[in-house]
Design a protein around this motif. Sequence first.
Motif, PDB file in Angstrom:
ATOM      1  N   VAL A   4      17.173  41.771 130.454  1.00 19.21           N
ATOM      2  CA  VAL A   4      17.144  42.858 129.477  1.00 19.21           C
ATOM      3  C   VAL A   4      18.092  42.562 128.322  1.00 19.21           C
ATOM      4  O   VAL A   4      17.741  42.744 127.153  1.00 19.21           O
ATOM      5  N   GLU A   5      19.288  42.100 128.633  1.00 23.00           N
ATOM      6  CA  GLU A   5      20.257  41.752 127.581  1.00 23.00           C
ATOM      7  C   GLU A   5      19.721  40.641 126.692  1.00 23.00           C
ATOM      8  O   GLU A   5      19.861  40.687 125.472  1.00 23.00           O
ATOM      9  N   ARG A  10      17.403  38.842 121.600  1.00 25.31           N
ATOM     10  CA  ARG A  10      16.334  38.201 120.837  1.00 25.31           C
ATOM     11  C   ARG A  10      15.683  39.196 119.866  1.00 25.31           C
ATOM     12  O   ARG A  10      15.328  38.843 118.747  1.00 25.31           O
ATOM     13  N   LEU A  11      15.565  40.445 120.292  1.00 27.48           N
ATOM     14  CA  LEU A  11      15.021  41.479 119.418  1.00 27.48           C
ATOM     15  C   LEU A  11      15.927  41.671 118.201  1.00 27.48           C
ATOM     16  O   LEU A  11      15.448  41.810 117.067  1.00 27.48           O
ATOM     17  N   GLY A  12      17.230  41.677 118.428  1.00 24.92           N
ATOM     18  CA  GLY A  12      18.183  41.785 117.314  1.00 24.92           C
ATOM     19  C   GLY A  12      18.063  40.611 116.356  1.00 24.92           C
ATOM     20  O   GLY A  12      18.140  40.775 115.125  1.00 24.92           O
ATOM     21  N   LEU A  13      17.864  39.418 116.898  1.00 26.20           N
ATOM     22  CA  LEU A  13      17.689  38.240 116.048  1.00 26.20           C
ATOM     23  C   LEU A  13      16.419  38.361 115.207  1.00 26.20           C
ATOM     24  O   LEU A  13      16.425  38.048 114.005  1.00 26.20           O
ATOM     25  N   MET A  14      15.346  38.817 115.830  1.00 27.66           N
ATOM     26  CA  MET A  14      14.092  38.981 115.086  1.00 27.66           C
ATOM     27  C   MET A  14      14.212  40.076 114.023  1.00 27.66           C
ATOM     28  O   MET A  14      13.596  39.986 112.963  1.00 27.66           O
ATOM     29  N   HIS A  15      15.037  41.082 114.311  1.00 22.47           N
ATOM     30  CA  HIS A  15      15.296  42.103 113.295  1.00 22.47           C
ATOM     31  C   HIS A  15      15.958  41.452 112.071  1.00 22.47           C
ATOM     32  O   HIS A  15      15.616  41.764 110.924  1.00 22.47           O
ATOM     33  N   SER A  16      16.905  40.538 112.297  1.00 28.69           N
ATOM     34  CA  SER A  16      17.548  39.823 111.191  1.00 28.69           C
ATOM     35  C   SER A  16      16.529  39.001 110.415  1.00 28.69           C
ATOM     36  O   SER A  16      16.535  38.990 109.177  1.00 28.69           O
ATOM     37  N   VAL A  17      15.640  38.312 111.126  1.00 27.84           N
ATOM     38  CA  VAL A  17      14.588  37.537 110.459  1.00 27.84           C
ATOM     39  C   VAL A  17      13.748  38.447 109.578  1.00 27.84           C
ATOM     40  O   VAL A  17      13.477  38.126 108.410  1.00 27.84           O
TER      41      VAL A  17
END
Length: 186
Positions: A4-5, A10-17
């Motif tokens: 989950v972490e 990875r979701l946070g990274l994709m948000h940055s992208v």
Amino acid sequence: LDIVEKADYRLGLMHSVNAWSGLLDSRLQTATRVLENGIGGTKAERDQALAGALKEAKESLRVHNSIFEDGTSKKILADIDKEGLPHDVSERRDELMSSCTKLLGVAVDSVCESAEAAVNEKVAAIRKGNAAGVVASIDGKVRPALEHLKKEGGPELTAEQKGRLDEAEKVVRAAAPAVGGDDDSD
């Protein structure tokens, strides 16, 4: 919990992208509009082209530096690459800097066209006033913007652009009235 972490990270990274892609797209679209508008033929159009080109070059460089030069952003971008997440953010870097360089070209073209129009004006008073206006643009807008871009790591003028700008400045300074002078000979 690790799964989950990891997924959340990875979701946070994709948000940055996604956010960076939006910023880059916006800057590139605006730069393209400024470039497509060209410098125009009237004084007002040249002044607008100059202001727009310098403003967009500064703004594009600000976005560039916030994504590619900021320490935290660099780490996030490295993590995105390490995770193998799909993106084209790094490839857009060169496109953005190329736009900045082209915008500087529009600014130089605008000043050079304004200088030529000023010195070719037949009425002496108008010629002097227009030349003084070009000098004011060079001193108050162009040179400070170029210094700012240089200080922030942005593109610089090519040798040819610098030569053209210097020549235009020389010509309009010769045509402009001396500061505080009331030379009415002409």
